[in-house]
Design a protein around this motif. Structure first.
Motif, PDB file in Angstrom:
ATOM      1  N   LEU A  69     -69.576  74.259   7.211  1.00  0.00           N
ATOM      2  CA  LEU A  69     -68.192  74.566   7.076  1.00  0.00           C
ATOM      3  C   LEU A  69     -68.221  76.013   6.782  1.00  0.00           C
ATOM      4  O   LEU A  69     -69.289  76.670   6.263  1.00  0.00           O
ATOM      5  N   THR A  70     -66.910  76.275   7.091  1.00  0.00           N
ATOM      6  CA  THR A  70     -66.689  77.775   6.706  1.00  0.00           C
ATOM      7  C   THR A  70     -66.800  78.318   5.157  1.00  0.00           C
ATOM      8  O   THR A  70     -66.843  79.210   5.016  1.00  0.00           O
ATOM      9  N   ASP A  71     -66.521  77.356   4.343  1.00  0.00           N
ATOM     10  CA  ASP A  71     -66.579  77.653   2.972  1.00  0.00           C
ATOM     11  C   ASP A  71     -68.217  77.786   2.361  1.00  0.00           C
ATOM     12  O   ASP A  71     -68.303  77.920   1.218  1.00  0.00           O
ATOM     13  N   GLY A  72     -69.067  77.472   3.329  1.00  0.00           N
ATOM     14  CA  GLY A  72     -70.422  77.554   2.862  1.00  0.00           C
ATOM     15  C   GLY A  72     -71.164  75.866   2.596  1.00  0.00           C
ATOM     16  O   GLY A  72     -72.306  75.627   2.384  1.00  0.00           O
ATOM     17  N   SER A  73     -70.076  75.057   2.652  1.00  0.00           N
ATOM     18  CA  SER A  73     -70.294  73.624   2.245  1.00  0.00           C
ATOM     19  C   SER A  73     -71.009  72.889   3.476  1.00  0.00           C
ATOM     20  O   SER A  73     -70.750  73.252   4.536  1.00  0.00           O
ATOM     21  N   THR A  74     -71.538  71.884   3.462  1.00  0.00           N
ATOM     22  CA  THR A  74     -72.203  70.995   4.644  1.00  0.00           C
ATOM     23  C   THR A  74     -71.373  69.454   4.630  1.00  0.00           C
ATOM     24  O   THR A  74     -71.123  69.064   3.606  1.00  0.00           O
ATOM     25  N   LEU A  75     -70.728  69.289   5.761  1.00  0.00           N
ATOM     26  CA  LEU A  75     -70.088  68.022   6.054  1.00  0.00           C
ATOM     27  C   LEU A  75     -71.144  67.189   7.041  1.00  0.00           C
ATOM     28  O   LEU A  75     -71.510  67.776   8.090  1.00  0.00           O
ATOM     29  N   ARG A  76     -71.612  65.998   6.796  1.00  0.00           N
ATOM     30  CA  ARG A  76     -72.309  65.262   7.535  1.00  0.00           C
ATOM     31  C   ARG A  76     -71.575  64.241   7.969  1.00  0.00           C
ATOM     32  O   ARG A  76     -70.586  63.530   7.439  1.00  0.00           O
ATOM     33  N   VAL A  77     -71.438  64.201   9.516  1.00  0.00           N
ATOM     34  CA  VAL A  77     -70.574  63.069  10.329  1.00  0.00           C
ATOM     35  C   VAL A  77     -71.809  62.046  10.913  1.00  0.00           C
ATOM     36  O   VAL A  77     -72.846  62.766  11.227  1.00  0.00           O
ATOM     37  N   THR A  78     -71.336  60.959  11.120  1.00  0.00           N
ATOM     38  CA  THR A  78     -71.915  59.858  11.642  1.00  0.00           C
ATOM     39  C   THR A  78     -71.010  58.950  12.543  1.00  0.00           C
ATOM     40  O   THR A  78     -69.869  59.173  12.520  1.00  0.00           O
ATOM     41  N   TYR A  79     -71.804  58.321  13.585  1.00  0.00           N
ATOM     42  CA  TYR A  79     -70.973  57.215  14.453  1.00  0.00           C
ATOM     43  C   TYR A  79     -70.115  56.446  13.556  1.00  0.00           C
ATOM     44  O   TYR A  79     -70.641  55.756  12.698  1.00  0.00           O
ATOM     45  N   ALA A  80     -68.955  56.236  14.185  1.00  0.00           N
ATOM     46  CA  ALA A  80     -68.029  55.106  13.532  1.00  0.00           C
ATOM     47  C   ALA A  80     -67.553  54.241  14.700  1.00  0.00           C
ATOM     48  O   ALA A  80     -67.441  53.061  14.204  1.00  0.00           O
ATOM     49  N   ALA A  81     -67.374  54.625  15.811  1.00  0.00           N
ATOM     50  CA  ALA A  81     -66.813  53.855  16.769  1.00  0.00           C
ATOM     51  C   ALA A  81     -67.075  54.408  18.136  1.00  0.00           C
ATOM     52  O   ALA A  81     -67.139  55.546  17.947  1.00  0.00           O
ATOM     53  N   LYS A  82     -66.639  53.720  19.288  1.00  0.00           N
ATOM     54  CA  LYS A  82     -66.625  54.412  20.751  1.00  0.00           C
ATOM     55  C   LYS A  82     -65.448  53.899  21.640  1.00  0.00           C
ATOM     56  O   LYS A  82     -64.956  52.667  21.059  1.00  0.00           O
ATOM     57  N   THR A  83     -65.217  54.442  22.509  1.00  0.00           N
ATOM     58  CA  THR A  83     -64.007  53.723  23.405  1.00  0.00           C
ATOM     59  C   THR A  83     -64.622  52.742  24.103  1.00  0.00           C
ATOM     60  O   THR A  83     -63.633  51.620  24.458  1.00  0.00           O
ATOM     61  N   GLY A  84     -65.645  52.289  24.151  1.00  0.00           N
ATOM     62  CA  GLY A  84     -66.204  50.830  24.674  1.00  0.00           C
ATOM     63  C   GLY A  84     -66.557  51.336  26.460  1.00  0.00           C
ATOM     64  O   GLY A  84     -67.382  50.261  26.804  1.00  0.00           O
ATOM     65  N   HIS A  85     -66.239  52.399  27.051  1.00  0.00           N
ATOM     66  CA  HIS A  85     -66.776  52.544  28.324  1.00  0.00           C
ATOM     67  C   HIS A  85     -68.345  52.859  28.357  1.00  0.00           C
ATOM     68  O   HIS A  85     -68.986  53.205  27.495  1.00  0.00           O
ATOM     69  N   PRO A  86     -69.056  52.374  29.416  1.00  0.00           N
ATOM     70  CA  PRO A  86     -70.295  52.293  29.650  1.00  0.00           C
ATOM     71  C   PRO A  86     -70.890  54.061  29.605  1.00  0.00           C
ATOM     72  O   PRO A  86     -70.127  54.762  30.000  1.00  0.00           O
ATOM     73  N   TYR A  87     -71.865  54.217  29.068  1.00  0.00           N
ATOM     74  CA  TYR A  87     -72.574  55.433  28.935  1.00  0.00           C
ATOM     75  C   TYR A  87     -72.941  55.976  30.199  1.00  0.00           C
ATOM     76  O   TYR A  87     -73.747  55.142  30.795  1.00  0.00           O
ATOM     77  N   THR A  88     -72.699  57.101  30.701  1.00  0.00           N
ATOM     78  CA  THR A  88     -73.345  57.800  32.028  1.00  0.00           C
ATOM     79  C   THR A  88     -74.236  59.075  31.430  1.00  0.00           C
ATOM     80  O   THR A  88     -73.608  59.960  30.803  1.00  0.00           O
ATOM     81  N   ALA A  89     -75.462  59.155  31.791  1.00  0.00           N
ATOM     82  CA  ALA A  89     -76.212  60.317  31.386  1.00  0.00           C
ATOM     83  C   ALA A  89     -75.815  61.315  32.294  1.00  0.00           C
ATOM     84  O   ALA A  89     -75.952  61.420  33.550  1.00  0.00           O
ATOM     85  N   ILE A  90     -75.229  62.752  32.042  1.00  0.00           N
ATOM     86  CA  ILE A  90     -74.766  63.570  32.697  1.00  0.00           C
ATOM     87  C   ILE A  90     -75.891  64.394  33.584  1.00  0.00           C
ATOM     88  O   ILE A  90     -75.957  65.130  34.682  1.00  0.00           O
ATOM     89  N   GLY A  91     -77.309  64.295  32.948  1.00  0.00           N
ATOM     90  CA  GLY A  91     -78.496  64.708  33.597  1.00  0.00           C
ATOM     91  C   GLY A  91     -78.747  64.114  34.801  1.00  0.00           C
ATOM     92  O   GLY A  91     -79.169  64.812  35.658  1.00  0.00           O
ATOM     93  N   LYS A  92     -78.404  62.755  34.956  1.00  0.00           N
ATOM     94  CA  LYS A  92     -78.653  61.972  36.234  1.00  0.00           C
ATOM     95  C   LYS A  92     -77.654  62.516  37.054  1.00  0.00           C
ATOM     96  O   LYS A  92     -77.879  62.480  38.284  1.00  0.00           O
ATOM     97  N   VAL A  93     -76.359  62.718  36.665  1.00  0.00           N
ATOM     98  CA  VAL A  93     -75.168  63.228  37.415  1.00  0.00           C
ATOM     99  C   VAL A  93     -75.741  64.574  38.183  1.00  0.00           C
ATOM    100  O   VAL A  93     -75.459  64.807  39.578  1.00  0.00           O
ATOM    101  N   LEU A  94     -76.232  65.411  37.455  1.00  0.00           N
ATOM    102  CA  LEU A  94     -76.477  66.773  37.981  1.00  0.00           C
ATOM    103  C   LEU A  94     -77.691  66.424  38.955  1.00  0.00           C
ATOM    104  O   LEU A  94     -77.800  67.207  39.902  1.00  0.00           O
ATOM    105  N   VAL A  95     -78.779  65.721  38.601  1.00  0.00           N
ATOM    106  CA  VAL A  95     -79.746  65.379  39.478  1.00  0.00           C
ATOM    107  C   VAL A  95     -79.174  64.751  40.881  1.00  0.00           C
ATOM    108  O   VAL A  95     -79.745  65.466  41.888  1.00  0.00           O
TER     109      VAL A  95
END
Length: 362
Positions: free
Chosen positions: A197-223
């Motif tokens: 953070l801008t004040d020099g401290s560190t914030l750790r964030v982690t997964y809490a939930a998701k929309t539920g839609h299936p995951y799509t790898a954008i690497g595969k899309v670009l290939v």
């Protein structure tokens, strides 16, 4: 496997420890330290029976036994614990495992939006509801784990494209603001981050939930579009393409409809990874993400594969996390640690190998 399909039934073959290449040379004390972390969450989060059947009661007992062992246990005693408590069984066909890597990014951010920090990571909205994917309510596709509550009932939550277009703006859900939307996208992919953070401290964030839609790898899309080759569709290659094509980057990222929500993670040791799906802090080089529908969390897993630089990776790990793209009995995602150096390894990791579960003896 597509959403709605039954998970594949795995076949396993019992092995002798002598048949595991590199077994005797591994650091079993490090593996034991990672394994025993599961004992602290047994009361609230005991191992659950999964498709690959293990005696979860026996697994819980092994966790308690590990917790009772001295922390300065000799190396040979740590190895003996695993050998006496577990039987190695290989996912068949032999060598059919496939391994990728992930890490905890370290990025700059701000608690408030500024001219520089304009891309938010969001908390879960209050109209988001977790559901049983095996019993989806009417109107939702099979496999959805989250839905949006509305006066008319449950429906799909708006996807990444809608949220990028401002669907959640003005609701006070912004947890932290990042400078680069591509950084934010890859924090979504990794599921956690350390934010300086801008004040020099560190914030750790982690997964809490998701929309539920299936995951799509954008690497595969670009290939598939011919923009990248399969060999160049690493994290570095994808980032390079997005940076070189700013006009197209948002649409490509939006092709992954799955969108992740975050929570602030409790303070942890500098060497600890984020707290993940098994509710324990991940251990660099020892924590493995697996298919949560097939494997019980806390199960030890022996891996034999190859790193991007060609060096062998023969190590005892622990199933402590999962991921939308981690599907199949021999599928594993190795947690390499935090920061850009480990991220370079994780982003290039893509190799076949042996996936051997250590099944608790009765």
């Amino acid at each position: 496997m597509t959403d709605g399909d039954a998970p594949p039934r795995a076949l396993l073959a019992p092995l002798a420890y002598a048949s595991l290449a590199g077994w005797a040379a591994d650091d079993h004390r490090a593996a034991l330290t990672a394994f025993r972390r599961g004992a602290a969450v047994l009361a609230e989060h005991p191992p659950k029976a999964r498709e690959i059947a293990v005696d979860t009661g026996a697994l819980a007992r092994r966790l308690r036994e590990a917790e009772a062992l001295p922390h300065d246990i000799p190396a040979d005693a740590a190895r003996a614990f695993f050998e006496e408590a577990f039987e190695p069984q290989e996912i068949l066909p032999a060598g059919s495992g496939f391994f990728t890597g992930y890490y905890e990014p370290i990025v700059a951010g701000s608690r408030i939006p500024t001219e520089r920090f304009r891309t938010p990571l969001y908390r879960p909205p209050d109209d988001l509801l977790e559901i049983d994917p095996d019993r989806p309510p009417p109107g939702l596709p099979p496999g959805f784990r989250f839905a949006r509550k509305t006066p008319a009932g449950l429906t799909e939550h708006p996807d990444r494209a809608a949220i990028m277009d401002g669907f959640l703006a003005g609701r006070g859900l912004e947890l932290v603001w990042l400078a680069d939307p591509v950084d934010a996208f890859f924090v979504h992919i990794q599921g956690a981050a350390r934010v300086r953070l801008t004040d020099g401290s560190t914030l750790r964030v982690t997964y809490a939930a998701k929309t539920g839609h299936p995951y799509t790898a954008i690497g595969k899309v670009l290939v598939e579009r011919g923009a990248l080759t399969l060999a160049s569709a690493t994290m570095a290659g994808i980032r390079g393409w997005l940076a070189a094509h700013p006009a197209d980057a948002a649409a490509v990222m939006a092709s992954n409809r799955s969108f992740i929500f975050f929570r602030e993670a409790p303070a942890a040791g500098a060497d600890d990874g984020p707290v993940a799906a098994a509710k324990v802090a991940l251990t660099a080089g020892r924590s493995l993400a697996v298919d949560r529908l097939l494997h019980s969390f806390h199960l030890p897993v022996w891996i034999e594969t190859t790193l991007p630089d060609g060096k062998p990776w023969r190590r005892l790990m622990v199933a402590q996390d999962t991921g939308s793209a981690i599907i199949g009995p021999g599928r594993g995602d190795i947690f390499f640690g935090s920061g850009d150096e480990t991220g370079a390894v994780a982003g290039a990791m893509r190799a076949a190998g042996r996936f051997i579960v250590l099944v608790p003896r009765p």
